[in-house]
Design an enzyme around this catalytic site. Structure first.
Site, PDB file in Angstrom:
ATOM      1  N   GLU A 167      40.075  43.818  43.459  1.00 19.18           N
ATOM      2  CA  GLU A 167      39.566  42.485  43.772  1.00 19.18           C
ATOM      3  C   GLU A 167      40.793  41.605  44.021  1.00 19.18           C
ATOM      4  O   GLU A 167      41.377  41.052  43.094  1.00 19.18           O
ATOM      5  CB  GLU A 167      38.736  41.913  42.626  1.00 19.18           C
ATOM      6  CG  GLU A 167      38.153  40.540  42.949  1.00 19.18           C
ATOM      7  CD  GLU A 167      37.954  39.648  41.730  1.00 19.18           C
ATOM      8  OE1 GLU A 167      37.124  38.734  41.814  1.00 19.18           O
ATOM      9  OE2 GLU A 167      38.638  39.844  40.712  1.00 19.18           O
ATOM     10  N   ASP A 183      39.723  43.986  38.371  1.00 19.76           N
ATOM     11  CA  ASP A 183      39.468  42.556  38.368  1.00 19.76           C
ATOM     12  C   ASP A 183      40.779  41.786  38.561  1.00 19.76           C
ATOM     13  O   ASP A 183      41.814  42.142  37.990  1.00 19.76           O
ATOM     14  CB  ASP A 183      38.820  42.173  37.029  1.00 19.76           C
ATOM     15  CG  ASP A 183      38.342  40.740  36.996  1.00 19.76           C
ATOM     16  OD1 ASP A 183      37.554  40.364  37.876  1.00 19.76           O
ATOM     17  OD2 ASP A 183      38.745  40.003  36.071  1.00 19.76           O
TER      18      ASP A 183
END
Length: 590
Positions: free
Chosen positions: A271, A207
């Site tokens: 990401e 993330d």
């Protein structure tokens, strides 16, 4: 096991299915999806034709941001199950030949994490506080935040604690940012990777991978206001103090050593909302191994935009020596069937029209669902034959549309509650509504509602909870039109979106992936049509597959060969109409 998963580098050509656990399948009737629900539906996942599942955060959390505020990185949220449930889920996946990817959230923790609670009890300048980013405030008594940054979720990006210091939170105030200049932070996450690898995890999704390294010390904080917190993948400069800094790659080179401790080596996909020419740095075999290519997810239904996304993605893969990823949707963006159904208007920030439409409960612009479905079908067929990895977000295989009219008092996304004024957004809950599994599970008349059927779950939850009482309503309400997209209804329809996904993924697995070739031999965009060709195998004989997508109003002839997949019907005279994709194969001489 899938043919692809027999390879140690399985992830380079994998089809990965993203599961948002709270909204996938509820087994115990509390209205929240759980780990056992994933296990229960593993056969459905295998039959879809995927290679791996990726679970969004399932850790203990206060749910300030859908589980991305993690209290304990080495456990399962009791509302979602236990470590035993996770182990059973991973074992079941492996028995069915599927790989398991878990989400790691290294940019920030929950403010209820043990580390942050210790930091609050400790004095300014202490080792406990050094794990996070604390600074003194401005003003006579430090009453003003260190600078004027605004959080991505609304409000100041700094929060004051009792002794007067302020901590940085790029996202919600319940998500304090970690200090990646701290050695303890580095060692903790290396141990987290080892922990989950030892519990059957094959890979990791990282993330906010472009945000870990920050430079808040080389210049006065007051000078950094000119660099907004707002994420922009267009930044090319390494001068931005928060995003895509060169130092972040030192972290990933360190992680790579941990990934390589295991056989086969673990991998990670980042990401990283960065410019395409920077993607290859994250995807290097010396770092994560792969990075999300979000250009598909950002683009309108536009021939040139999607062509550019393909060309830049392939170039990034070439630069990194890895493969690229193809992403149409995820838990953070409006579902593609809706994006393609709304007017296709260019804006300074991607999806701005879609966000405006959401903000007004879907009432401002006409959502042409027939057009959106047709384009979503063509878009998936365009994507699925590409070399590299395909990431599918739960529900897109059903053709689900965004749910724009969730009552504001039922929203869970912090964006909806914390953005203000011209920055107001309704948030991301519209793509996170629990999945419909059974069309016949409709509400009783007493619960009828023009838009939502409270008391209905369309098979998401059982009829009764584990104590024998009535099951709770799903944590986000499902609209009544969900019954038309239920799994059991689509499974019996050979023309459904689900059937298209299964057919396309089966053909990809049998004709394309076995070649081991992650390149294309031709790519073009002319006269409103995208065409690309890549090597294939037909009955072990060399062949080539041409994928042709027609964006123009003029129907076009198909290339020579045998048509094996069409996203929608051809014209009566065998031409490819607008917003349609076809796959054509032909044998070639070696």
């Amino acid at each position: 096991m899938t043919n692809n998963n027999m390879n140690d580098d399985w992830w380079k050509q994998a089809v990965v299915y993203q599961i948002y656990p709270r909204s996938f399948k509820d087994v115990n009737g509390d209205g929240i999806g759980d780990i056992r629900g994933v296990t229960e539906k593993m056969e459905y996942l295998r039959n879809l034709g995927i290679d791996a599942i990726w679970l969004s955060p399932f850790y203990p959390s206060e749910l300030a941001d859908g589980g991305y505020d993690v209290k304990d990185y080495r456990n399962v949220d009791p509302r979602l199950g236990s470590m035993a449930d996770f182990d059973e889920m991973a074992e079941t996946a492996h028995k069915m030949g599927l790989k398991v990817i878990v989400d790691i959230v290294p940019n920030h923790t929950s403010n209820k994490h043990e580390w942050f609670q210790n930091a609050l009890r400790a004095a300014p300048g202490s080792p406990e506080r050094d794990r996070y980013i604390f600074r003194r405030g401005r003003g006579t008594n430090g009453e003003l935040p260190p600078n004027g940054w605004m959080s991505l979720f609304g409000g100041p990006a700094w929060e004051r604690v009792d002794d007067g210091e302020w901590y940085l939170h790029i996202f919600a105030k319940e998500q304090p940012d970690l200090n990646w200049k701290n050695k303890e932070v580095h060692e903790a996450f290396k141990d987290i990777f080892r922990f989950w690898s030892n519990h059957g995890t094959d890979g990791f999704r990282i993330d906010v991978a472009h945000g870990l390294a920050k430079d808040l010390d080389s210049r006065p904080l007051s000078e950094l206001d000119k660099w907004p917190v707002q994420e922009q993948s267009e930044y090319h400069s390494s001068e931005h103090p928060l995003w895509d800094r060169p130092e972040v790659h030192d972290i990933y080179k360190e992680w790579r050593k941990v990934f390589n401790e295991f056989e086969p080596h673990r991998f990670a996909v980042g990401e990283a909302w960065v410019v395409p020419e920077h993607q290859h740095l994250y995807a290097s075999e010396n770092e994560l191994g792969q990075v999300f290519n979000f250009e598909f997810a950002k683009a309108n239904w536009d021939c040139q935009a999607l062509y550019t996304a393909i060309a830049e993605g392939l170039q990034s893969a070439e630069d990194s020596g890895s493969t690229t990823t193809w992403v149409m949707s995820n838990h953070d963006v409006v579902r593609q069937a809706t994006r393609y159904a709304l007017p296709q208007v260019d804006s300074s920030t991607y999806h701005q029209l879609d966000k405006d439409w959401l903000l007004r409960d879907g009432q401002t612009y006409f959502e042409d669902r027939a057009k959106g479905t047709r384009r979503a079908r063509a878009g998936f067929a365009l994507e699925a034959a590409l070399p590299g990895s395909v990431y599918i977000y739960q529900g897109e295989e059903l053709g689900l549309f965004e749910v724009p009219d969730i009552p504001w008092d039922r929203l869970e996304d912090p964006t909806a509650h914390r953005t203000r004024g011209k920055y107001t957004e309704k948030g991301r809950d519209g793509c996170r509504v629990p999945l419909p599994w059974v069309a016949g599970n409709t509400p009783a008349p007493a619960n009828w509602n023009p838009a939502f059927g409270e008391g209905a779950s369309f098979g998401f939850s059982p009829a009764r909870n584990q104590d024998g009482g009535p099951a709770s309503n799903p944590h986000l309400p499902q609209p009544l039109w969900f019954k038309d997209f239920a799994v059991d209804k689509e499974e019996s329809d050979e023309n459904s979106m689900l059937s298209l996904y299964r057919n396309a993924l089966n053909l990809r697995s049998t004709l394309l992936t076995p070649t081991g070739n992650a390149k294309i031999t031709a790519l073009s965009a002319t006269d409103g049509r995208i065409s690309y060709t890549r090597k294939a195998l037909v009955n072990f004989k060399p062949a080539e597959l041409t994928c042709l997508t027609n964006f123009s109003q003029t129907a076009t002839p198909l290339p020579q060969g045998r048509t094996i997949l069409v996203s929608d019907s051809l014209t009566d005279d065998g031409l490819l109409p607008q917003d349609t994709t076809a796959w054509v194969v032909r044998l070639v001489q070696e």
